[in-house]
Design a protein around this motif. Sequence first.
Motif, PDB file in Angstrom:
ATOM      1  N   TYR A 117      13.965  24.046  -6.753  1.00  0.00           N
ATOM      2  CA  TYR A 117      12.892  23.058  -6.779  1.00  0.00           C
ATOM      3  C   TYR A 117      12.969  22.182  -8.034  1.00  0.00           C
ATOM      4  O   TYR A 117      13.023  20.960  -7.954  1.00  0.00           O
ATOM      5  N   ILE A 118      12.964  22.822  -9.195  1.00  0.00           N
ATOM      6  CA  ILE A 118      12.825  22.066 -10.442  1.00  0.00           C
ATOM      7  C   ILE A 118      14.080  21.250 -10.768  1.00  0.00           C
ATOM      8  O   ILE A 118      13.990  20.123 -11.237  1.00  0.00           O
ATOM      9  N   PHE A 121      14.756  17.556  -9.566  1.00  0.00           N
ATOM     10  CA  PHE A 121      14.187  16.409 -10.285  1.00  0.00           C
ATOM     11  C   PHE A 121      15.222  15.715 -11.178  1.00  0.00           C
ATOM     12  O   PHE A 121      15.021  14.569 -11.577  1.00  0.00           O
ATOM     13  N   SER A 144       9.635  13.576 -16.161  1.00  0.00           N
ATOM     14  CA  SER A 144       8.624  14.579 -16.525  1.00  0.00           C
ATOM     15  C   SER A 144       7.261  14.185 -15.961  1.00  0.00           C
ATOM     16  O   SER A 144       6.473  15.057 -15.574  1.00  0.00           O
ATOM     17  N   LEU A 147       7.483  15.200 -12.228  1.00  0.00           N
ATOM     18  CA  LEU A 147       7.468  16.652 -12.091  1.00  0.00           C
ATOM     19  C   LEU A 147       6.077  17.201 -12.403  1.00  0.00           C
ATOM     20  O   LEU A 147       5.557  18.052 -11.676  1.00  0.00           O
ATOM     21  N   SER A 148       5.471  16.701 -13.460  1.00  0.00           N
ATOM     22  CA  SER A 148       4.115  17.113 -13.823  1.00  0.00           C
ATOM     23  C   SER A 148       3.145  16.832 -12.681  1.00  0.00           C
ATOM     24  O   SER A 148       2.349  17.702 -12.298  1.00  0.00           O
ATOM     25  N   ASP A 150       3.785  16.505  -9.529  1.00  0.00           N
ATOM     26  CA  ASP A 150       4.061  17.367  -8.385  1.00  0.00           C
ATOM     27  C   ASP A 150       3.571  18.792  -8.641  1.00  0.00           C
ATOM     28  O   ASP A 150       2.999  19.420  -7.753  1.00  0.00           O
ATOM     29  N   VAL A 164       5.752  19.474 -19.677  1.00  0.00           N
ATOM     30  CA  VAL A 164       6.876  19.514 -18.733  1.00  0.00           C
ATOM     31  C   VAL A 164       8.155  19.024 -19.406  1.00  0.00           C
ATOM     32  O   VAL A 164       9.226  19.620 -19.231  1.00  0.00           O
ATOM     33  N   MET A 168      11.638  20.966 -19.914  1.00  0.00           N
ATOM     34  CA  MET A 168      12.938  20.417 -19.519  1.00  0.00           C
ATOM     35  C   MET A 168      13.941  20.499 -20.671  1.00  0.00           C
ATOM     36  O   MET A 168      15.106  20.824 -20.461  1.00  0.00           O
TER      37      MET A 168
END
Length: 187
Positions: A117-118, A121, A144, A147-148, A150, A164, A168
């Motif tokens: 998942y991560i 990105f 970021s 992602l944040s 989501d 986030v 990373m």
Amino acid sequence: MKKHRCGWCEGDDLYEAYHDQEWGVPVYDDDTLFEFLILETFQAGLSWITILRKRENFRAAFDNFDYKKIANYKQDKIDTLLLDAGIIRNKLKVNATVTNAQNFMKIQEEFGSFSKYIWEFVNGKPIKNNLKNYKNAPATTNISDALSKDLKKRGFKFVGPTVVYAHMQATGMVNDHEAECFRYKEV
């Protein structure tokens, strides 16, 4: 000859060891990704060195960062954590850790792993920046931010864009070692 390190870690043995061995190394293991997620959550508003100094206390308090156990914490365990002087005793962050563990497992169910998942990105590979000075590293990026957003949509707490982005950096999704740092080419 002295190794050139990123300026943020110099002068503290714990910081230097973390920088030299962990920071910026790509992490694909869900257990380690969750550990860093917990630590970054608690770091929000505090210095990273404060969290590093309490890392082993966090490990003991949170069952070795076992998200399956943490997801099932009941109020008595949360109350015990809030009395533990070895960690950051912030009720919102402790509760967020339980919620985040539950949502972490939901992502695993949906994607097969949190890692899959991560890492999507960043298209599955680290972004390699070319910083002359660590002070020029961004606090957030478009990635970021996305992602944040989501993670929050999925119910995660304390995962703003700055937290986030720090996650990373720590887990090697982005290489923000200074270009002259000996670790820049290694990671």
